[in-house]
Design a protein around this motif. Structure first.
Motif: not given
Length: 239
Positions: A88-93, A114-122, A140-146, A148-154
């Motif tokens: 799952c990709v968890l996306a925000f702007s 679906v329970g715990e699956i591979a997730m990433v914050i974008v 970054e703090n949200l990613a640490k709290k959850l 999860l790996r965190f990516y910044r994308t364009s």
């Protein structure tokens, strides 16, 4: 173990891309699967689907990307499509504060199904950083709290989009290899042609006994086979 599984069946991963409306979910999937960027915003109604095949660690992986509506009015439709998701990709702007605040809610919605699956914050739209409504350390703090790996994308500049989906594919493969070491393959992992082969074998053993087997074996399509159908099919073959 990995090599044996690769010969038997291609690895396919169902990835759901979730988040508020207008954060760039559809654009991200279009960019990744078709290599195009469309700046005109069109609200996704329900669910859309694209796929792309990549190689990860010598294995062919087919990523099936499910583009889900971010609006509340489509909630019931969208939730049904989370089932069977393996990543799952968890996306925000960058320029939408509400979309950032909603990330944890989206995570819960998916995990409820679906329970715990591979997730990433974008964090998408990083090209609009001058107008950012989310500070870098907050994300970054949200990613640490959850955790999860965190990516910044364009998506517009095609920055980090490939990396997001490659990471999810690698994470899923790691989990799959652990499961394969501990257990026999589950029906959910053997998809597509794998099912049809099982059905053909069961039909050839005793055609007279199971008149409906042939019909059932035609039902699962490569795209729509997730756990439940395959179990039903293989049970019919064994009865």
């Amino acid at each position: 173990m990995g090599e044996m599984r690769e010969e038997e069946v291609e690895v396919a991963v169902k990835v759901v891309v979730v988040g508020n409306g207008a954060v760039g979910k559809s654009s991200m999937i279009q960019r990744y699967c078709k290599g195009i960027f469309t700046k005109d915003y069109k609200k996704t109604i329900g669910v859309d689907f694209l796929e792309r095949q990549i190689e990860v660690g010598g294995e062919d992986v087919r990523l099936m990307l499910w583009d889900t509506a971010g609006q509340e009015e489509f909630d019931a439709i969208t939730k049904a499509y989370y089932r069977g998701a393996q990543a799952c990709v968890l996306a925000f702007s960058t320029v939408d504060r509400d979309s950032f605040d909603a990330v944890e809610t989206w995570k819960r919605k998916v995990e409820d199904e679906v329970g715990e699956i591979a997730m990433v914050i974008v964090q998408n739209k990083i090209d609009l950083i001058d107008d950012a409504l989310v500070q870098p350390e907050e994300a970054e703090n949200l990613a640490k709290k959850l955790r999860l790996r965190f990516y910044r994308t364009s998506v517009k500049e095609n920055l980090n989009v490939d990396e997001v989906f490659r990471y999810l594919a690698e994470k899923y493969l790691d989990q799959l290899n652990k499961v394969v070491e501990e257990l026999p393959p589950s029906p959910q992992k053997i998809i597509g042609q794998g099912f049809t082969q099982v059905d053909v074998k069961s039909n050839s053993k005793d055609k007279s006994k199971h008149k409906n087997d042939g019909v059932i074996s035609l039902q699962p399509s490569k795209r729509r086979t997730h756990g439940k159908k395959s179990l039903m099919t293989s049970k019919c073959g064994l009865l």
